[in-house]
Design an enzyme around this catalytic site. Sequence first.
Site: not given
Ligand SMILES: Cc1cc2nc3c(=O)[nH]c(=O)nc-3n(C[C@H](O)[C@H](O)[C@H](O)COP(=O)(O)OP(=O)(O)OC[C@H]3O[C@@H](n4cnc5c(N)ncnc54)[C@H](O)[C@@H]3O)c2cc1C
Length: 306
Positions: A176, A226, A296
């Site tokens: 992560r 999570s 996380e």
């Molecule tokens: C129902 C559910 C299930 C999930 N299951 C999983 C799973 O199985 N495995 C897992 O790892 N995660 C899981 N997640 C968590 C989440 O989906 C992941 O961490 C995902 O990668 C976050 O992506 P995001 O675009 O939503 O980022 P955000 O939540 O918008 O941002 C997260 C971080 O990434 C940074 N960021 C985003 N885009 C960029 C960019 N273009 N450049 C630089 N930094 C950036 C942001 O600044 C922030 O610090 C789950 C979430 C939910 C709601």
Amino acid sequence: MAERIVTDGIIEQLRELAGESDVLADESMSLHTTFRVGGKAAAFVLVRDEACLRAVSEYVSSEKIPYFLAGNGSNLLVSENGYDGVILKLAGEFEEIKIEGTRITAGAAASIIRTAAVAADNGLTGLEFASGIPGSVGGAVYMNAGAYGGEIADVITEAFTPEGAIKKQDLELSYRSSVFKKNGRVITGAVFELQQGEEAAIREKMEELKSKRLEKQPLEYPSAGSTFKRPEGNFAGKLIMEAGLSGFSVGDACVSEKHCGFVINKGNATADDVYKLICLVRDKVKEHSGITLEPEVIMLGDFEKL
Ligand SMILES: Cc1cc2nc3c(=O)[nH]c(=O)nc-3n(C[C@H](O)[C@H](O)[C@H](O)COP(=O)(O)OP(=O)(O)OC[C@H]3O[C@@H](n4cnc5c(N)ncnc54)[C@H](O)[C@@H]3O)c2cc1C
């Protein structure tokens, strides 16, 4: 009342750079996070191409205006007090997905679920693990997202930033985490190297993972997945359950009874409720097991130290 950093003049200037309709003032972040909680971003800017990204980044840096890059908000908790700065979200050309042989190039704003679906459509195997992760490609790379034995590190070959491409060996991908947590750069896209596979088998795998998620995870409620990282040699959900916290709540923020590793929003939770619950769970698990859980979820804005 303290003076605001983001003034009307700044909003006007951002509208000049990104376009009138792509700059939202005082935008509730509950609309842009899967927790469906959070205060207002003083400015929320949709950035649709490289030229706009350059212009807006140069402007906020030169004026020393705080900014934050949001992906799909699926791992994000924004303080109830909001964020007195600029939240950038990539869109438009950053949503493109291209395929060349076994290689997929995806813009940072492309959904990782859609990228996995495009891979399946083209008989490419390797991204099945990502088919239920509701984030963007940028967020998935930043977090080195993973599930069911796979993670971004297994398939990525390079990531793009406005300052140039970064090869996999320099991405410092670990559980992560990635180099972007340190360098704060904007990810604009990524390349995934997959393998030729059988479309039917790929789809079967994706369906199997989807069923597992539906069975084990409280997907009927808003959450950020999570809430805590997996502690070495253990599971956050198991420790939380053993501490007797299944169903434990603060306001409408609740430890899911279906999966204790998830904090869910039962309807009208606030960011404060979610934050307080996270802190209470951390403290009670520490008391019960001696293990300190680390969130996380990425937190943005001011939170009272609890
Ligand atoms: C129902 C559910 C299930 C999930 N299951 C999983 C799973 O199985 N495995 C897992 O790892 N995660 C899981 N997640 C968590 C989440 O989906 C992941 O961490 C995902 O990668 C976050 O992506 P995001 O675009 O939503 O980022 P955000 O939540 O918008 O941002 C997260 C971080 O990434 C940074 N960021 C985003 N885009 C960029 C960019 N273009 N450049 C630089 N930094 C950036 C942001 O600044 C922030 O610090 C789950 C979430 C939910 C709601």
